[in-house]
Motif scaffolding. Structure first.
Motif, PDB file in Angstrom:
ATOM      1  N   GLN A  38      21.626 120.364   3.012  1.00 26.95           N
ATOM      2  CA  GLN A  38      22.458 119.827   1.876  1.00 26.95           C
ATOM      3  C   GLN A  38      22.756 118.231   1.797  1.00 26.95           C
ATOM      4  O   GLN A  38      21.981 117.769   2.798  1.00 26.95           O
ATOM      5  N   THR A  39      23.281 117.433   0.917  1.00 27.15           N
ATOM      6  CA  THR A  39      23.122 116.096   0.828  1.00 27.15           C
ATOM      7  C   THR A  39      24.317 115.508   1.214  1.00 27.15           C
ATOM      8  O   THR A  39      24.327 114.035   1.253  1.00 27.15           O
ATOM      9  N   GLY A  40      25.274 116.074   1.631  1.00 25.76           N
ATOM     10  CA  GLY A  40      26.595 115.322   1.878  1.00 25.76           C
ATOM     11  C   GLY A  40      26.541 114.880   3.200  1.00 25.76           C
ATOM     12  O   GLY A  40      25.868 115.149   4.062  1.00 25.76           O
ATOM     13  N   VAL A  41      27.499 113.900   3.452  1.00 21.41           N
ATOM     14  CA  VAL A  41      27.581 113.198   4.957  1.00 21.41           C
ATOM     15  C   VAL A  41      29.105 113.340   5.349  1.00 21.41           C
ATOM     16  O   VAL A  41      30.121 113.448   4.425  1.00 21.41           O
ATOM     17  N   PRO A  42      29.581 113.248   6.515  1.00 24.19           N
ATOM     18  CA  PRO A  42      28.620 113.073   7.640  1.00 24.19           C
ATOM     19  C   PRO A  42      27.873 114.437   8.204  1.00 24.19           C
ATOM     20  O   PRO A  42      28.273 115.260   7.800  1.00 24.19           O
ATOM     21  N   VAL A  43      26.648 114.196   8.788  1.00 29.21           N
ATOM     22  CA  VAL A  43      25.796 115.228   9.343  1.00 29.21           C
ATOM     23  C   VAL A  43      25.669 114.551  10.711  1.00 29.21           C
ATOM     24  O   VAL A  43      25.190 113.394  10.898  1.00 29.21           O
ATOM     25  N   ILE A  44      25.604 115.587  11.902  1.00 26.83           N
ATOM     26  CA  ILE A  44      25.124 115.053  13.119  1.00 26.83           C
ATOM     27  C   ILE A  44      23.858 116.041  13.624  1.00 26.83           C
ATOM     28  O   ILE A  44      23.972 117.064  13.336  1.00 26.83           O
ATOM     29  N   ILE A  45      23.212 115.495  14.668  1.00 31.61           N
ATOM     30  CA  ILE A  45      22.222 116.159  15.277  1.00 31.61           C
ATOM     31  C   ILE A  45      22.434 115.662  16.767  1.00 31.61           C
ATOM     32  O   ILE A  45      22.817 114.388  17.187  1.00 31.61           O
ATOM     33  N   ASP A  46      22.436 116.827  17.619  1.00 33.21           N
ATOM     34  CA  ASP A  46      22.839 116.339  19.004  1.00 33.21           C
ATOM     35  C   ASP A  46      21.797 117.176  19.602  1.00 33.21           C
ATOM     36  O   ASP A  46      21.798 118.421  20.183  1.00 33.21           O
ATOM     37  N   GLU A  47      20.703 116.567  20.341  1.00 37.87           N
ATOM     38  CA  GLU A  47      19.451 117.071  20.919  1.00 37.87           C
ATOM     39  C   GLU A  47      19.802 117.669  22.087  1.00 37.87           C
ATOM     40  O   GLU A  47      18.965 118.748  22.396  1.00 37.87           O
ATOM     41  N   ASP A  48      20.749 117.275  22.843  1.00 36.00           N
ATOM     42  CA  ASP A  48      21.198 117.623  23.992  1.00 36.00           C
ATOM     43  C   ASP A  48      21.762 119.190  24.034  1.00 36.00           C
ATOM     44  O   ASP A  48      21.625 119.862  25.239  1.00 36.00           O
ATOM     45  N   HIS A  49      22.379 119.632  23.063  1.00 37.05           N
ATOM     46  CA  HIS A  49      22.893 121.012  22.922  1.00 37.05           C
ATOM     47  C   HIS A  49      22.401 121.746  21.491  1.00 37.05           C
ATOM     48  O   HIS A  49      23.056 122.463  21.063  1.00 37.05           O
ATOM     49  N   SER A  50      21.125 121.193  21.208  1.00 34.78           N
ATOM     50  CA  SER A  50      20.262 122.005  20.229  1.00 34.78           C
ATOM     51  C   SER A  50      21.189 122.058  18.654  1.00 34.78           C
ATOM     52  O   SER A  50      21.123 123.249  18.297  1.00 34.78           O
ATOM     53  N   VAL A  51      21.895 121.103  18.509  1.00 32.41           N
ATOM     54  CA  VAL A  51      22.521 121.008  17.151  1.00 32.41           C
ATOM     55  C   VAL A  51      21.587 120.193  16.417  1.00 32.41           C
ATOM     56  O   VAL A  51      21.507 119.072  16.639  1.00 32.41           O
ATOM     57  N   ASP A  52      21.178 120.729  15.190  1.00 32.24           N
ATOM     58  CA  ASP A  52      20.312 120.475  14.084  1.00 32.24           C
ATOM     59  C   ASP A  52      20.883 120.464  13.000  1.00 32.24           C
ATOM     60  O   ASP A  52      20.796 121.520  12.168  1.00 32.24           O
ATOM     61  N   GLY A  53      21.574 119.276  12.606  1.00 36.00           N
ATOM     62  CA  GLY A  53      22.236 119.037  11.230  1.00 36.00           C
ATOM     63  C   GLY A  53      23.331 119.689  10.952  1.00 36.00           C
ATOM     64  O   GLY A  53      23.416 120.329   9.976  1.00 36.00           O
ATOM     65  N   MET A  54      24.578 119.529  11.691  1.00 35.89           N
ATOM     66  CA  MET A  54      26.010 119.897  11.447  1.00 35.89           C
ATOM     67  C   MET A  54      26.475 119.399  10.494  1.00 35.89           C
ATOM     68  O   MET A  54      26.840 117.974  10.731  1.00 35.89           O
ATOM     69  N   PRO A  55      26.787 119.789   9.281  1.00 38.81           N
ATOM     70  CA  PRO A  55      27.775 119.201   8.369  1.00 38.81           C
ATOM     71  C   PRO A  55      29.237 119.189   8.855  1.00 38.81           C
ATOM     72  O   PRO A  55      29.620 119.945   9.475  1.00 38.81           O
ATOM     73  N   GLU A  56      30.059 118.671   7.845  1.00 44.35           N
ATOM     74  CA  GLU A  56      31.516 118.819   7.620  1.00 44.35           C
ATOM     75  C   GLU A  56      32.471 118.266   8.913  1.00 44.35           C
ATOM     76  O   GLU A  56      31.987 118.385  10.145  1.00 44.35           O
ATOM     77  N   SER A  57      32.967 117.104   8.431  1.00 47.80           N
ATOM     78  CA  SER A  57      33.450 116.115   9.555  1.00 47.80           C
ATOM     79  C   SER A  57      34.595 116.944  10.371  1.00 47.80           C
ATOM     80  O   SER A  57      34.565 116.870  11.566  1.00 47.80           O
TER      81      SER A  57
END
Length: 82
Positions: free
Chosen positions: A50-69
């Motif tokens: 999706q195109t909304g922000v914020p989005v995070i990636i957390d490589e240490d915990h295999s989080v790829d593109g979590m949206p929604e603040s």
């Protein structure tokens, strides 16, 4: 290099909420500023679907593109909080 990447837009109150939590927890992160136009946010769409922000990636915990603040703040608190 930080293992957390934040896609954000300056002036976005939802992004500020996530930044405040990252700072509160003392977490290092890389920030990627997205274009104002949703149509130009191809990179954030590739990682989150999706195109909304914020989005995070957390490589240490295999989080790829979590949206929604709210979801991001809850995740950060549960994962990195005391």
């Amino acid at each position: 290099m930080a293992n957390i990447t934040l896609y954000e837009l300056p002036g976005c109150p939802y992004c500020a909420k996530v930044i405040d939590k990252l700072d509160e927890l003392g977490l290092e992160y890389d920030s990627i500023e997205v274009p104002r136009s949703h149509g130009e946010r191809t990179e954030v769409k590739e990682v989150s679907g999706q195109t909304g922000v914020p989005v995070i990636i957390d490589e240490d915990h295999s989080v790829d593109g979590m949206p929604e603040s709210d979801d991001i703040v809850e995740y950060l608190e549960e994962t990195y909080g005391s």
